[in-house]
Write an enzyme that holds these catalytic residues in place. Sequence first.
Site, mmCIF file in Angstrom:
data_model
loop_
_atom_site.group_PDB
_atom_site.id
_atom_site.type_symbol
_atom_site.label_atom_id
_atom_site.label_comp_id
_atom_site.label_asym_id
_atom_site.label_seq_id
_atom_site.Cartn_x
_atom_site.Cartn_y
_atom_site.Cartn_z
ATOM 1 N N ARG A 237 22.116 31.137 28.088
ATOM 2 C CA ARG A 237 21.388 32.402 28.131
ATOM 3 C C ARG A 237 19.983 32.122 28.640
ATOM 4 O O ARG A 237 19.390 31.090 28.357
ATOM 5 C CB ARG A 237 21.326 33.060 26.747
ATOM 6 N N GLU A 266 17.136 39.767 33.826
ATOM 7 C CA GLU A 266 18.261 39.928 34.737
ATOM 8 C C GLU A 266 18.454 41.405 35.073
ATOM 9 O O GLU A 266 18.397 42.241 34.183
ATOM 10 C CB GLU A 266 19.530 39.345 34.107
ATOM 11 N N HIS A 285 24.469 35.225 37.246
ATOM 12 C CA HIS A 285 25.138 35.291 35.945
ATOM 13 C C HIS A 285 26.637 35.555 36.122
ATOM 14 O O HIS A 285 27.180 36.565 35.662
ATOM 15 C CB HIS A 285 24.510 36.373 35.061
#
Length: 323
Positions: A237, A266, A285
Site C-alpha cells: 500500500r 492514487e 496499482h
Amino acid sequence: MKPKVYIASKVPNEVKAYLDEHCDCEMWQGEEAITGAQLAERLTEAEGLLVSGNAISSRLLGSAPKLRVVSNVSVGYNNNDLDAMRSRGIIGTHTPYILDDTVADLTLALMLATARRVTELHNLVRSGGWQRGMGEGLFGVDVHHAKLGIIGMGRIGEAIVKRAKFGFDMDVAYYNRNRKPDAEERFGLRYLQMNELLAESDFVVLMTPLTPETKRMIGEEQFRLMKPGSIFINVSRGDTVDEAALIEALQNGTIRAAGLDVYEMEPVSPENPLLKLDNVVTLPHIGSATAQTRSNMAMVAARNLVDALYGREPQYVIPELKV
C-alpha cells in the site's frame, strides 16, 4: 423475497448471473468509477453491497439503513471504517489468497524491470537514442543469486520466495511481526530484524498490509540503512512508505532504483517527481489485474455476500469483524 444488493462496479457476466439468481440486484453502469455521493444515493434500500475500493465510511453507512453485508473484491480492506461497521453489526468480507500468485508474478516483473532498466531502455530505443558503442551506459544489475529481503511474510510473500529462490537462486531473508519457522524450513529462509535486512539486501520488497503500525514504516531512516546499489519494490500500500523520503533517496543515489505499484495518492498526480525519474518503474496499482484473477476474486466476493445474506458463514470474513 430476495435480498436487495447493490454492485458498485461492473463484474463478469457469470458473477452477475450468480448474484441475480440469489439476490435482487442493481449494478453501476457508468463508464467512470462510482463516486461516494452516487453510491450513497443507491444504498437506501440495499441489504448487501459488492464493492471494489470505494470508501465505506460512517457517513456512507448513514445513507444505508438496511445494509447488512459489505463484500470487498480485494484482499485489502483499509477502505472500510471497521468501527462504524462493527457498531452497526455489518458483516465485512474480502478475497484473500486468490491473488497471491498474480501479485507475486508482478513483484518479480518489477524486480526484473528495475534491475535491467527495462522501461528506461525501452524509452531510449523508442526515442531514437540508441547508438552503437554505448557500452556501460546500458548496464543493469543481476537478479539471479542476489540477496532479497522481504518485509512481510504472508501468503504472497511465500509465493514471491518460491519464484525468487527456485527461479533465480536468490538468497532470501525476511522480516515479519511473527516468525514463520515452517516457511524458514521449507524454503531455507533467514529471519532478520528489519534494520539488518535493509542493510544487507540487494532488493527490498515491501509486502505488508496497511495498519496504524505499518503506516510510513519505510522512511528516511530506513532508506539510509539500505545499500547505495539496492532496489526498493512496493506492491503493498502506498501509505506504508514516506513518499517524500523515497523521492529524495532516489534523487540522491541513496538507493539505485524503485519499482512501484502503489502510491500515497492514487491516481498519481502528473506533477509527482517519481514520474520524472529514470530510475523508477511505475505501474497503476495493477497487482491483481489479470482477467482470470479479477474474475475469480469477484466470484469469491459474490459467494461471500450471498452466504452472509442468507445466514451462512462466509468463506472470508474480515478478521477484525469476526464475532
